[in-house]
Design a protein around this motif. Structure first.
Motif, mmCIF file in Angstrom:
data_model
loop_
_atom_site.group_PDB
_atom_site.id
_atom_site.type_symbol
_atom_site.label_atom_id
_atom_site.label_comp_id
_atom_site.label_asym_id
_atom_site.label_seq_id
_atom_site.Cartn_x
_atom_site.Cartn_y
_atom_site.Cartn_z
ATOM 1 N N CYS A 221 0.864 -1.173 0.000
ATOM 2 C CA CYS A 221 0.000 0.000 0.000
ATOM 3 C C CYS A 221 0.901 1.223 0.000
ATOM 4 O O CYS A 221 1.593 1.497 0.991
ATOM 5 C CB CYS A 221 -0.924 0.000 1.223
ATOM 6 N N TRP A 222 0.935 1.938 -1.126
ATOM 7 C CA TRP A 222 1.865 3.042 -1.298
ATOM 8 C C TRP A 222 1.260 4.334 -0.784
ATOM 9 O O TRP A 222 0.246 4.809 -1.302
ATOM 10 C CB TRP A 222 2.262 3.186 -2.763
ATOM 11 N N ARG A 223 1.906 4.920 0.208
ATOM 12 C CA ARG A 223 1.411 6.167 0.788
ATOM 13 C C ARG A 223 1.922 7.335 -0.048
ATOM 14 O O ARG A 223 2.913 7.994 0.283
ATOM 15 C CB ARG A 223 1.845 6.297 2.245
ATOM 16 N N GLU A 224 1.239 7.553 -1.145
ATOM 17 C CA GLU A 224 1.633 8.580 -2.102
ATOM 18 C C GLU A 224 0.400 8.979 -2.905
ATOM 19 O O GLU A 224 -0.601 8.262 -2.922
ATOM 20 C CB GLU A 224 2.724 8.039 -3.033
ATOM 21 N N PRO A 225 0.432 10.145 -3.567
ATOM 22 C CA PRO A 225 -0.716 10.562 -4.378
ATOM 23 C C PRO A 225 -1.040 9.490 -5.414
ATOM 24 O O PRO A 225 -0.142 8.770 -5.855
ATOM 25 C CB PRO A 225 -0.228 11.851 -5.043
ATOM 26 N N PRO A 226 -2.319 9.332 -5.778
ATOM 27 C CA PRO A 226 -3.454 10.210 -5.470
ATOM 28 C C PRO A 226 -4.126 9.947 -4.128
ATOM 29 O O PRO A 226 -5.191 10.495 -3.867
ATOM 30 C CB PRO A 226 -4.419 9.901 -6.615
ATOM 31 N N ALA A 227 -3.549 9.106 -3.279
ATOM 32 C CA ALA A 227 -4.146 8.859 -1.966
ATOM 33 C C ALA A 227 -4.053 10.116 -1.099
ATOM 34 O O ALA A 227 -3.166 10.954 -1.280
ATOM 35 C CB ALA A 227 -3.432 7.698 -1.278
ATOM 36 N N TYR A 228 -4.975 10.234 -0.149
ATOM 37 C CA TYR A 228 -4.937 11.336 0.816
ATOM 38 C C TYR A 228 -3.973 10.926 1.933
ATOM 39 O O TYR A 228 -4.376 10.433 2.986
ATOM 40 C CB TYR A 228 -6.338 11.606 1.360
ATOM 41 N N THR A 229 -2.700 11.157 1.690
ATOM 42 C CA THR A 229 -1.654 10.592 2.543
ATOM 43 C C THR A 229 -1.637 11.169 3.951
ATOM 44 O O THR A 229 -1.034 10.585 4.850
ATOM 45 C CB THR A 229 -0.279 10.816 1.894
ATOM 46 N N TYR A 230 -2.283 12.309 4.152
ATOM 47 C CA TYR A 230 -2.263 12.952 5.467
ATOM 48 C C TYR A 230 -3.344 12.397 6.397
ATOM 49 O O TYR A 230 -3.390 12.761 7.573
ATOM 50 C CB TYR A 230 -2.454 14.468 5.318
ATOM 51 N N ARG A 231 -4.214 11.544 5.902
ATOM 52 C CA ARG A 231 -5.247 10.971 6.761
ATOM 53 C C ARG A 231 -4.631 9.912 7.675
ATOM 54 O O ARG A 231 -3.894 9.040 7.223
ATOM 55 C CB ARG A 231 -6.358 10.350 5.915
ATOM 56 N N ASP A 232 -4.960 9.987 8.954
ATOM 57 C CA ASP A 232 -4.385 9.049 9.919
ATOM 58 C C ASP A 232 -5.417 8.102 10.523
ATOM 59 O O ASP A 232 -5.115 6.944 10.789
ATOM 60 C CB ASP A 232 -3.672 9.826 11.029
ATOM 61 N N TYR A 233 -6.631 8.585 10.740
ATOM 62 C CA TYR A 233 -7.695 7.728 11.268
ATOM 63 C C TYR A 233 -8.997 8.023 10.531
ATOM 64 O O TYR A 233 -9.250 9.163 10.123
ATOM 65 C CB TYR A 233 -7.890 7.935 12.777
ATOM 66 N N SER A 234 -9.798 6.983 10.376
ATOM 67 C CA SER A 234 -11.071 7.086 9.665
ATOM 68 C C SER A 234 -12.205 6.684 10.589
ATOM 69 O O SER A 234 -12.010 5.897 11.524
ATOM 70 C CB SER A 234 -11.068 6.161 8.434
ATOM 71 N N GLY A 235 -13.387 7.216 10.313
ATOM 72 C CA GLY A 235 -14.553 6.859 11.108
ATOM 73 C C GLY A 235 -15.808 6.816 10.259
ATOM 74 O O GLY A 235 -15.970 7.620 9.331
ATOM 75 N N LEU A 236 -16.675 5.870 10.540
ATOM 76 C CA LEU A 236 -17.970 5.760 9.865
ATOM 77 C C LEU A 236 -19.043 5.662 10.932
ATOM 78 O O LEU A 236 -19.085 4.690 11.697
ATOM 79 C CB LEU A 236 -17.996 4.524 8.958
ATOM 80 N N LEU A 237 -19.883 6.681 11.001
ATOM 81 C CA LEU A 237 -20.961 6.723 11.984
ATOM 82 C C LEU A 237 -22.273 6.485 11.249
ATOM 83 O O LEU A 237 -22.688 7.293 10.409
ATOM 84 C CB LEU A 237 -20.983 8.080 12.691
ATOM 85 N N TYR A 238 -22.924 5.378 11.569
ATOM 86 C CA TYR A 238 -24.108 4.970 10.807
ATOM 87 C C TYR A 238 -25.381 5.586 11.385
ATOM 88 O O TYR A 238 -25.493 5.810 12.598
ATOM 89 C CB TYR A 238 -24.208 3.445 10.790
ATOM 90 N N LEU A 239 -26.337 5.822 10.473
ATOM 91 C CA LEU A 239 -27.587 6.477 10.856
ATOM 92 C C LEU A 239 -28.795 5.557 10.787
ATOM 93 O O LEU A 239 -29.840 5.883 11.354
ATOM 94 C CB LEU A 239 -27.835 7.696 9.948
ATOM 95 N N ASN A 240 -28.695 4.433 10.078
ATOM 96 C CA ASN A 240 -29.875 3.569 9.930
ATOM 97 C C ASN A 240 -29.452 2.150 9.583
ATOM 98 O O ASN A 240 -28.274 1.882 9.294
ATOM 99 C CB ASN A 240 -30.809 4.123 8.847
ATOM 100 N N ASP A 241 -30.438 1.241 9.608
ATOM 101 C CA ASP A 241 -30.177 -0.148 9.229
ATOM 102 C C ASP A 241 -31.318 -0.738 8.400
ATOM 103 O O ASP A 241 -31.351 -1.947 8.156
ATOM 104 C CB ASP A 241 -29.930 -1.013 10.471
ATOM 105 N N ASP A 242 -32.260 0.102 7.960
ATOM 106 C CA ASP A 242 -33.428 -0.395 7.224
ATOM 107 C C ASP A 242 -33.135 -0.481 5.724
ATOM 108 O O ASP A 242 -33.751 0.198 4.902
ATOM 109 C CB ASP A 242 -34.650 0.484 7.496
ATOM 110 N N PHE A 243 -32.170 -1.314 5.385
ATOM 111 C CA PHE A 243 -31.793 -1.542 3.987
ATOM 112 C C PHE A 243 -31.190 -2.937 3.899
ATOM 113 O O PHE A 243 -30.849 -3.551 4.921
ATOM 114 C CB PHE A 243 -30.780 -0.485 3.508
ATOM 115 N N HIS A 244 -31.057 -3.438 2.689
ATOM 116 C CA HIS A 244 -30.450 -4.754 2.478
ATOM 117 C C HIS A 244 -29.025 -4.577 1.972
ATOM 118 O O HIS A 244 -28.761 -3.733 1.110
ATOM 119 C CB HIS A 244 -31.261 -5.562 1.462
#
Length: 435
Positions: free
Chosen positions: A333-356
């Motif tokens: 995994c090459w930490r170089e453009p076009p990746a957003y190389t300055y990102r250190d942590y990611s988060g996904l906060l979910y709002l619902n579960d009424d889908f398949h």
């Protein structure tokens, strides 16, 4: 006279060392040639085992078009690198059977024979220099015969050669007692830690949002979509799959729409508040001694397009890493453009579960082997480090609408999200501005 003789001997010694040092550098440069040739534009690392891999492709291609003599030459050349390669041996037997009678003079390619003889000679000299002169040399080739390497160096070199970025021992997951010490929000619970998620630097937390707050943010996303705010994407189709619609809303766009009366200000303010809530918890869990800054906040919804889900084989979001370019073929995994190389942590906060469909999943660096899967639900946060240790994707959304707040954090203050500050200013109450 004795002093002159000693001085002459010393200068001779220095001359010999200089000559040896120069020759070692020449040999090192020659050994790097194949790696330089095998490094694709925009990459930091070469394609591994470049020459043997090209020869394998060549012998297969020649065989497919009926050039059996060339196929034999190339497969014999592969066997010069790997004499015990079973697939190559099997292919050679098949080609020889198809050719019929043995053909004198049909052997490995001469250019490959010359290359291997020269390369092995260079390696022997470099390993001698490592053992006796203290020179450094990192062998770029996995095909180097063990007999070429001095016995005293073999074990260390084998460990270095087999090492990969994800092989280092992952950080030990923080115990629940530690999490209780840094817990900043009442009602937030630790659902799964890195060990339970079969990885490193991963966590699932529940209870970050109440059902009412999820409802407010879902309404914000709906109102913004109706107002035509699809930030960053043309049209309604997802950039990742033609079978879904994708709607995105940034914090600044939400504030601007609220100011224009197109969406409720309550939702826009909650979007800001919740993003800071996630940042605070992510920092507390992963980086308590080093401040994290929001670098981008995006409220995204993916909706299945009715009538286009039959026999669907693609993903809602392909497997990727967030701060480096993942190459599943090599596992790098090459930490170089076009990746957003300055990102250190990611988060996904979910709002619902009424889908398949629509579950988040983590994989090994090959992007195929799933190591963990998380089902979205209101108030559930999945947070993880953004590098190649956490490749992830999203299964296809085959029915309904899946909404989540995606957030990326950085240690670099120069990459903090300027739009977040602008949005906060826009949403200030009049009395706050007067004060």
């Amino acid at each position: 006279r004795e002093e002159e003789e000693e001085e002459g001997a010393g200068s001779q010694g220095g001359l010999y060392e200089t000559i040896a040092g120069h020759w070692v550098r020449v040999l090192q440069c020659r050994q790097r040639c194949v790696g330089d040739m095998a490094t694709r534009p925009g990459r930091s690392f070469p394609v591994p085992d470049f020459l043997p891999s090209q020869l394998r492709r060549l012998h297969e291609a020649h065989a497919q078009v009926g050039n059996l003599s060339q196929a034999v030459e190339n497969v014999l050349s592969v066997l010069l690198f790997y004499p015990e390669d079973e697939p190559a041996k099997k292919a050679l037997n098949e080609y020889q059977a198809q050719l019929g009678e043995p053909r004198p003079g049909l052997g490995p390619r001469e250019d490959i024979q010359r290359f291997i003889l020269r390369s092995l000679g260079e390696k022997r000299q470099l390993y001698y220099a490592m053992e006796h002169l203290g020179a450094s040399f990192q062998d770029p080739d996995p095909w180097t015969p063990a007999a070429v390497i001095p016995e005293a160096l073999r074990e260390k070199l084998r460990e270095d050669q087999e090492k990969r970025p994800w092989d280092h021992e992952p950080p030990q997951p923080k115990p629940l007692t530690h999490w209780k010490d840094v817990l900043l929000l009442e009602g937030v619970t630790l659902t799964q830690d890195a060990r339970q998620l079969n990885g490193s630097e991963r966590v699932v937390l529940d209870g970050l949002l109440t059902p009412a707050e999820c409802g407010v943010l879902l309404q914000l996303a709906k109102d913004a979509a109706e107002a035509g705010a699809r930030s960053g994407y043309r049209g309604r189709r997802s950039p990742h799959t033609p079978h879904e619609r994708f709607e995105g809303l940034t914090v600044l766009k939400a504030a601007q729409l609220a100011q224009a009366g197109a969406v409720g200000s309550q939702g826009a303010k909650l979007l800001l508040e919740v993003s800071e809530r996630v940042r605070t918890l992510t920092q507390a869990y992963f980086s308590p001694e080093k401040p994290l800054h929001l670098s981008f906040t995006h409220l995204v919804c993916r909706s299945a397009i009715e009538g286009e889900q039959d026999q669907r084989m693609d993903l809602s979001h392909p497997v990727h890493a967030d701060n480096c370019v993942l190459d599943p073929d090599t596992g790098e995994c090459w930490r170089e453009p076009p990746a957003y190389t300055y990102r250190d942590y990611s988060g996904l906060l979910y709002l619902n579960d009424d889908f398949h469909g629509g579950d988040l999943f983590f994989t090994q660096p090959n992007a195929l082997t799933v190591t963990a899967q998380v089902r979205p639900r209101c108030g559930r946060l999945v947070a993880f480090s953004s590098g190649g240790e956490n490749p992830h994707g999203v299964w296809a959304v085959t029915r309904g609408r899946r909404c989540a707040l995606a957030l990326w954090h950085t240690w670099a203050p120069e990459h903090r999200e300027q739009e977040w500050t602008e949005a906060k200013e826009l949403l200030k109450e009049p009395e706050e501005e007067e004060e």
